[in-house]
Design a protein around this motif. Structure first.
Motif, PDB file in Angstrom:
ATOM      1  N   THR A  12       0.876  -1.404  -0.036  1.00 16.90           N
ATOM      2  CA  THR A  12       0.031   0.055   0.129  1.00 16.90           C
ATOM      3  C   THR A  12       0.949   1.451   0.101  1.00 16.90           C
ATOM      4  O   THR A  12       1.991   1.140   0.318  1.00 16.90           O
ATOM      5  CB  THR A  12      -0.984  -0.002   1.108  1.00 16.90           C
ATOM      6  N   CYS A  18      -5.685   2.068   3.904  1.00 17.19           N
ATOM      7  CA  CYS A  18      -5.781   0.551   3.811  1.00 17.19           C
ATOM      8  C   CYS A  18      -6.394   0.211   5.098  1.00 17.19           C
ATOM      9  O   CYS A  18      -7.190  -0.972   4.869  1.00 17.19           O
ATOM     10  CB  CYS A  18      -4.334   0.020   3.343  1.00 17.19           C
ATOM     11  N   GLY A  66      -1.832  -1.540  -5.983  1.00 15.08           N
ATOM     12  CA  GLY A  66      -2.849  -1.630  -7.158  1.00 15.08           C
ATOM     13  C   GLY A  66      -2.800  -2.760  -8.036  1.00 15.08           C
ATOM     14  O   GLY A  66      -3.625  -2.784  -8.904  1.00 15.08           O
ATOM     15  N   ASP A  69      -5.822  -8.350  -7.712  1.00 20.00           N
ATOM     16  CA  ASP A  69      -7.317  -8.710  -8.131  1.00 20.00           C
ATOM     17  C   ASP A  69      -7.769  -9.918  -7.064  1.00 20.00           C
ATOM     18  O   ASP A  69      -7.403 -11.018  -7.394  1.00 20.00           O
ATOM     19  CB  ASP A  69      -7.400  -9.232  -9.577  1.00 20.00           C
ATOM     20  N   TYR A 110     -17.887  -5.945  -7.218  1.00 16.06           N
ATOM     21  CA  TYR A 110     -16.742  -5.416  -7.143  1.00 16.06           C
ATOM     22  C   TYR A 110     -16.453  -3.923  -6.600  1.00 16.06           C
ATOM     23  O   TYR A 110     -17.421  -3.281  -6.843  1.00 16.06           O
ATOM     24  CB  TYR A 110     -16.167  -5.460  -8.630  1.00 16.06           C
ATOM     25  N   ARG A 112     -13.118  -1.173  -5.255  1.00 14.73           N
ATOM     26  CA  ARG A 112     -11.725  -0.942  -5.261  1.00 14.73           C
ATOM     27  C   ARG A 112     -11.380  -0.454  -4.013  1.00 14.73           C
ATOM     28  O   ARG A 112     -11.935   0.361  -3.201  1.00 14.73           O
ATOM     29  CB  ARG A 112     -11.165   0.095  -6.397  1.00 14.73           C
ATOM     30  N   ASP A 113     -10.092  -0.779  -3.520  1.00 17.21           N
ATOM     31  CA  ASP A 113      -9.374  -0.394  -2.182  1.00 17.21           C
ATOM     32  C   ASP A 113      -8.695   0.764  -2.449  1.00 17.21           C
ATOM     33  O   ASP A 113      -8.786   1.321  -3.695  1.00 17.21           O
ATOM     34  CB  ASP A 113      -8.521  -1.388  -1.509  1.00 17.21           C
ATOM     35  N   ASP A 115      -5.544   1.686  -2.729  1.00 17.80           N
ATOM     36  CA  ASP A 115      -4.738   1.433  -3.862  1.00 17.80           C
ATOM     37  C   ASP A 115      -5.129   1.232  -5.193  1.00 17.80           C
ATOM     38  O   ASP A 115      -4.428   1.000  -5.937  1.00 17.80           O
ATOM     39  CB  ASP A 115      -3.691   0.647  -3.199  1.00 17.80           C
ATOM     40  N   LEU A 116      -6.336   1.084  -5.502  1.00 20.79           N
ATOM     41  CA  LEU A 116      -7.196   0.513  -6.509  1.00 20.79           C
ATOM     42  C   LEU A 116      -6.991  -0.917  -6.832  1.00 20.79           C
ATOM     43  O   LEU A 116      -7.158  -1.174  -8.092  1.00 20.79           O
ATOM     44  CB  LEU A 116      -6.708   1.521  -7.796  1.00 20.79           C
ATOM     45  N   ASN A 117      -6.578  -1.635  -5.965  1.00 24.12           N
ATOM     46  CA  ASN A 117      -6.862  -3.106  -6.147  1.00 24.12           C
ATOM     47  C   ASN A 117      -8.212  -3.436  -6.349  1.00 24.12           C
ATOM     48  O   ASN A 117      -9.024  -2.796  -5.734  1.00 24.12           O
ATOM     49  CB  ASN A 117      -6.396  -3.844  -4.957  1.00 24.12           C
ATOM     50  N   LEU A 118      -8.556  -4.450  -7.232  1.00 23.95           N
ATOM     51  CA  LEU A 118      -9.923  -4.849  -7.566  1.00 23.95           C
ATOM     52  C   LEU A 118     -10.383  -6.112  -6.301  1.00 23.95           C
ATOM     53  O   LEU A 118      -9.481  -6.807  -6.394  1.00 23.95           O
ATOM     54  CB  LEU A 118      -9.927  -5.411  -8.946  1.00 23.95           C
ATOM     55  N   GLU A 120     -13.028  -8.302  -5.055  1.00 21.76           N
ATOM     56  CA  GLU A 120     -14.463  -8.863  -5.415  1.00 21.76           C
ATOM     57  C   GLU A 120     -14.946  -9.656  -4.309  1.00 21.76           C
ATOM     58  O   GLU A 120     -14.311 -10.430  -3.486  1.00 21.76           O
ATOM     59  CB  GLU A 120     -14.294 -10.140  -6.421  1.00 21.76           C
TER      60      GLU A 120
END
Length: 126
Positions: A12, A18, A66, A69, A110, A112-113, A115-118, A120
């Motif tokens: 992060t 986060c 980021g 997924d 879906y 996003r966190d 940090d823009l991680n995806l 699900e």
């Protein structure tokens, strides 16, 4: 030879944002271990946290915020998850939609966190 995933590492850029997302938003438990290390615990797994530029060794070759997924199976019905996320002001970017999980069909949303991680979040489909 491999039975299950024990943990993974998330990198992060903003540790506090986060932590707020995974603990306050998704309900994971914050755990401290070692010398100042942090992790998010859920079920029988955990996500170890690294801060970009202050990673613990050894680390991935190119730890990048980021780039993940991740799919989580919820412990409650997905409609309850959706309501809780909306109540907390968390933005669902897609879903609910049907997907194929590791062992069965799943119904997923879906988001996003920080940090823009995806991320699900799913329930096993009936």
């Amino acid at each position: 030879m491999i039975d299950h995933l024990d943990h993974l590492v998330l990198t992060t850029t903003d540790e506090q944002a986060c932590i707020a997302f995974y603990v306050d938003g998704l309900g994971m438990s914050l755990e401290s271990f070692g010398e100042g290390r942090k992790a998010f615990r859920f079920g029988h797994q955990k996500i170890n946290l690294h801060v970009k530029g202050k990673e613990f060794e050894p680390k991935a070759h190119l730890p990048v915020p980021g780039a993940l997924d991740l799919c989580f199976i919820a412990s409650v019905p997905l409609d309850e998850v959706i309501a809780a996320l909306q109540h907390k002001g968390m933005v669902i970017i897609e879903g609910p939609v049907m997907r194929t999980g590791a062992t069965s069909r799943i119904r997923s949303v879906y988001l996003r966190d920080p940090d823009l991680n995806l991320i699900e979040i799913s329930e096993v489909a009936s």
